[in-house]
Design an enzyme around this catalytic site. Sequence first.
Site, PDB file in Angstrom:
ATOM      1  N   HIS A 155     106.138   4.868 -32.396  1.00 56.48           N
ATOM      2  CA  HIS A 155     107.376   4.477 -31.711  1.00 56.48           C
ATOM      3  C   HIS A 155     107.367   3.042 -31.196  1.00 56.48           C
ATOM      4  O   HIS A 155     106.515   2.662 -30.388  1.00 56.48           O
ATOM      5  CB  HIS A 155     107.614   5.444 -30.542  1.00 56.48           C
ATOM      6  CG  HIS A 155     108.864   5.180 -29.779  1.00 56.48           C
ATOM      7  ND1 HIS A 155     110.107   5.582 -30.225  1.00 56.48           N
ATOM      8  CD2 HIS A 155     109.085   4.536 -28.620  1.00 56.48           C
ATOM      9  CE1 HIS A 155     111.024   5.204 -29.367  1.00 56.48           C
ATOM     10  NE2 HIS A 155     110.427   4.563 -28.375  1.00 56.48           N
ATOM     11  N   TYR A 206     121.471   6.825 -22.689  1.00 55.49           N
ATOM     12  CA  TYR A 206     120.455   7.878 -22.657  1.00 55.49           C
ATOM     13  C   TYR A 206     120.901   8.930 -21.658  1.00 55.49           C
ATOM     14  O   TYR A 206     121.108   8.604 -20.487  1.00 55.49           O
ATOM     15  CB  TYR A 206     119.111   7.325 -22.193  1.00 55.49           C
ATOM     16  CG  TYR A 206     118.373   6.494 -23.216  1.00 55.49           C
ATOM     17  CD1 TYR A 206     117.356   7.057 -23.987  1.00 55.49           C
ATOM     18  CD2 TYR A 206     118.665   5.150 -23.397  1.00 55.49           C
ATOM     19  CE1 TYR A 206     116.656   6.305 -24.904  1.00 55.49           C
ATOM     20  CE2 TYR A 206     117.969   4.382 -24.319  1.00 55.49           C
ATOM     21  CZ  TYR A 206     116.961   4.969 -25.074  1.00 55.49           C
ATOM     22  OH  TYR A 206     116.269   4.220 -25.979  1.00 55.49           O
ATOM     23  N   HIS A 224     110.727  -0.107 -30.438  1.00 63.45           N
ATOM     24  CA  HIS A 224     112.186  -0.231 -30.446  1.00 63.45           C
ATOM     25  C   HIS A 224     112.596  -1.150 -31.593  1.00 63.45           C
ATOM     26  O   HIS A 224     111.897  -1.241 -32.602  1.00 63.45           O
ATOM     27  CB  HIS A 224     112.683  -0.677 -29.078  1.00 63.45           C
ATOM     28  CG  HIS A 224     112.597   0.426 -28.057  1.00 63.45           C
ATOM     29  ND1 HIS A 224     112.777   0.238 -26.713  1.00 63.45           N
ATOM     30  CD2 HIS A 224     112.341   1.746 -28.222  1.00 63.45           C
ATOM     31  CE1 HIS A 224     112.638   1.403 -26.086  1.00 63.45           C
ATOM     32  NE2 HIS A 224     112.376   2.313 -26.970  1.00 63.45           N
ATOM     33  N   HIS A 284     121.091   9.339 -31.853  1.00 63.80           N
ATOM     34  CA  HIS A 284     120.069   8.528 -32.497  1.00 63.80           C
ATOM     35  C   HIS A 284     118.698   9.192 -32.476  1.00 63.80           C
ATOM     36  O   HIS A 284     118.039   9.309 -33.481  1.00 63.80           O
ATOM     37  CB  HIS A 284     120.001   7.154 -31.836  1.00 63.80           C
ATOM     38  CG  HIS A 284     119.002   6.286 -32.506  1.00 63.80           C
ATOM     39  ND1 HIS A 284     117.704   6.186 -32.058  1.00 63.80           N
ATOM     40  CD2 HIS A 284     119.094   5.548 -33.612  1.00 63.80           C
ATOM     41  CE1 HIS A 284     117.054   5.389 -32.877  1.00 63.80           C
ATOM     42  NE2 HIS A 284     117.862   4.986 -33.822  1.00 63.80           N
ATOM     43  N   HIS A 285     118.263   9.601 -31.314  1.00 64.53           N
ATOM     44  CA  HIS A 285     117.029  10.380 -31.260  1.00 64.53           C
ATOM     45  C   HIS A 285     116.988  11.202 -29.993  1.00 64.53           C
ATOM     46  O   HIS A 285     117.749  10.942 -29.055  1.00 64.53           O
ATOM     47  CB  HIS A 285     115.779   9.497 -31.413  1.00 64.53           C
ATOM     48  CG  HIS A 285     115.412   8.694 -30.213  1.00 64.53           C
ATOM     49  ND1 HIS A 285     115.601   7.347 -30.130  1.00 64.53           N
ATOM     50  CD2 HIS A 285     114.850   9.057 -29.029  1.00 64.53           C
ATOM     51  CE1 HIS A 285     115.169   6.904 -28.956  1.00 64.53           C
ATOM     52  NE2 HIS A 285     114.702   7.913 -28.279  1.00 64.53           N
ATOM     53  N   HIS A 301     119.336  10.037 -26.899  1.00 61.93           N
ATOM     54  CA  HIS A 301     119.790   8.651 -27.016  1.00 61.93           C
ATOM     55  C   HIS A 301     121.028   8.631 -27.905  1.00 61.93           C
ATOM     56  O   HIS A 301     120.959   8.967 -29.076  1.00 61.93           O
ATOM     57  CB  HIS A 301     118.664   7.794 -27.620  1.00 61.93           C
ATOM     58  CG  HIS A 301     119.082   6.402 -27.972  1.00 61.93           C
ATOM     59  ND1 HIS A 301     118.329   5.576 -28.766  1.00 61.93           N
ATOM     60  CD2 HIS A 301     120.184   5.689 -27.647  1.00 61.93           C
ATOM     61  CE1 HIS A 301     118.953   4.420 -28.913  1.00 61.93           C
ATOM     62  NE2 HIS A 301     120.081   4.472 -28.248  1.00 61.93           N
ATOM     63  N   MET A 323     108.489  -1.221 -26.903  1.00 60.33           N
ATOM     64  CA  MET A 323     107.421  -0.258 -26.644  1.00 60.33           C
ATOM     65  C   MET A 323     106.450  -0.337 -27.814  1.00 60.33           C
ATOM     66  O   MET A 323     106.799  -0.834 -28.884  1.00 60.33           O
ATOM     67  CB  MET A 323     107.988   1.158 -26.588  1.00 60.33           C
ATOM     68  CG  MET A 323     108.837   1.441 -25.372  1.00 60.33           C
ATOM     69  SD  MET A 323     109.141   3.207 -25.300  1.00 60.33           S
ATOM     70  CE  MET A 323     110.078   3.296 -23.788  1.00 60.33           C
TER      71      MET A 323
END
Length: 573
Positions: free
Chosen positions: A378, A201, A380, A231-232, A297, A453
């Site tokens: 959201h 990150y 993981h 990834h995001h 990320h 999360m």
Amino acid sequence: MGVLFLLMPLVLCLSRVLGADVDPALPFSEYLDSGSSVLLRWGFDLVKDFIMFELSVKTTGWVGFGFSPNGGMEGADIVIGGVGPDGIYFTDRHAVGKFMPLLDEQQDYRLLSLTEADGQTVMKFERLIRACDKDDYPITEVPVKLIYAYGKTDNITYHRTSRGTKEVNLLKFMPKAMLPDSNYFDLTMTNLTIPTENTYYHCKVMKIPLLDQKYHVYRIEPLIENMDLVHHLLLYRCPPTVTTPTEEACYTGETQTQCFQTVAAWGVGGGAFELPEVAGIPVGGDDGKTLYRLEVHYNNQDNIAGRVDNSGLRFYYTSQLRQYDAAVLMTGLAVVPGYVIPPNTTNFHSYGVCDTSQVSQVISDPKADLHVFSVILHTHLAGRKIRVGHFRNGEQIDLLAMDEHYNFEFQQAVNLGKTKTIKLGDQLLVECTYNTENRTGLTLGGLATTNEMCLAFLFYYPAMSLSSCVSFPDPQILSHEMGAANEIEWLQMMFLKHWDEVAINEYEKTLTEIQQYLIVGNIANNVSSNTGLIPQLKAAPPVSCIKKNSSNITHPSVGLVLLLWITALLILS
Ligand SMILES: *[C@@H]1O[C@H](CO)[C@@H](O)[C@H](O)[C@H]1NC(C)=O
Ligand SMILES: *[C@@H]1O[C@H](CO)[C@@H](O)[C@H](O)[C@H]1NC(C)=O
Ligand SMILES: *[C@@H]1O[C@H](CO)[C@@H](O)[C@H](O)[C@H]1NC(C)=O
Ligand SMILES: *[C@@H]1O[C@H](CO)[C@@H](O)[C@H](O)[C@H]1NC(C)=O
Ligand SMILES: *[C@@H]1O[C@H](CO)[C@@H](O)[C@H](O)[C@H]1NC(C)=O
Ligand SMILES: *[C@@H]1O[C@H](CO)[C@@H](O)[C@H](O)[C@H]1NC(C)=O
Ligand SMILES: *[C@@H]1O[C@H](CO)[C@@H](O)[C@H](O)[C@H]1NC(C)=O
């Protein structure tokens, strides 16, 4: 004759509005690819329960189109057609993996026409909006991920085809705004060498270009350079206490961990994000003091070295201010390391409550309602489903958002299709379902992709100075209920426990029944703390399915549709 005469000016006006080549039965259109090679037009009738499509693709080979639960091939409902050497072919299929989709036993799509001319294939077909076949995808009033593919020839092979995915709300379509007075700025990484770590990150705290006055951001587009590694990404606004730009690995520095007011987000599979016409994200008019944190990320599974990245987001803004400022509120389960998910389960439920009655304790100017228009759900890697329940006076009144096929690889802002109103005092419950069947150890709450999360980011207006509205189970009560003397002993117990079905069910039940800490935070990271319980979430009402013989679907005459349009126009005028 008299009626026809009266209608003439209206018909003329209609054709001007729609453009000469718009079929009144197919009023909506959207390109599914960025190169304008794949055009989808559609129209539907909710009462008659059918939807009609016309897919135009620049190819003389086969074309495929379908609905996917998560943007990929697996589980998708697909039609494939074309004009081959032996004539027209058209079949209703479903994909069970990344190979040739299987033929449905029941053929529920009806071909209306299929032509090939000037290097273009045009396939027109219709189907029920609901699906009465287990192999068909029910179309609902939420956005659906449309997938397409086509080949250069009529030999349908998986490789070397052009394909893609686009999320479209077919039943609640919101066309793209065209603003004359607009400009843009980009917030991106600059020549960042992507580390060879699997998961990395990167956080960059920066300013936006100096804007002399307040503007509204109305459209956000992703600028992704290394599609295979990014990834995001998320953009947060920093509180006024953060004054220095910094750049480093995320969650290592002092200042960047204070920037938690979400502004924008993009995930693999996502596209541009458009705000509704009544709202915009405010920028500028602050002497350029506000800092923003861009978090990217990078998922570098093959440990590729030496890749340089400049990914980020492009913000289109206008001086024509909209009625409301828009903002994002984080809701769900607080991200706390003390939260534990056991291994050896395929459907463990976690819950987080947002109690909006606490809002007035952290901000001085609470507005009456939050008008929510979009959400990002959201979790993981272990997340499988997310539902957001909406409660008023202790009663569930709605499911605000739901993803029954959650896929970490395809997360993005999902338009609700209509604005949903949360009154101050209402509660929201975010429920996440996890699969940890192949994990041997505990999964802890946290920031790494292997941690978990359970969050729903709500895009709403009018903006309030809020950042989060979350909860977590009271650790002292949890320890006590689980038979431990304190939290440390409880955690040791959790690590050593034999997690069979009985133990997992007992733990899940305890977690959901005990007292929760309810937290609401403002943008200065001041919080209000309260206690409460998790309300019971009811399942979504089942989609009632009236089985119809597909060949009974009637094709409404153009005349009837025109008449409906005219009636609608008369009512509106
Ligand atoms: C179709 O493509 C496959 C794989 O490339 C090939 O083996 C096959 O011979 C082709 N069939 C025709 C009819 O061209
Ligand atoms: C980024 O790298 C490119 C190519 O090496 C170079 O032209 C450019 O000046 C660099 N940008 C910055 C801001 O360093
Ligand atoms: C767990 O492993 C089995 C066997 O390898 C596999 O079929 C299954 O998909 C895995 N489950 C998850 C959630 O990854
Ligand atoms: C997983 O759960 C099953 C069913 O309750 C149980 O029999 C098994 O022992 C558990 N496995 C582990 C590794 O805990
Ligand atoms: C946040 O809390 C601090 C100390 O409790 C207080 O001085 C400050 O005014 C609060 N700020 C806001 C924006 O509520
Ligand atoms: C469709 O047609 C069949 C045969 O003509 C008839 O039995 C059936 O009732 C029709 N279904 C509907 C929903 O109209
Ligand atoms: C559907 O309707 C058509 C004619 O309307 C009929 O020929 C066909 O047998 C029907 N199929 C079923 C499964 O009822």
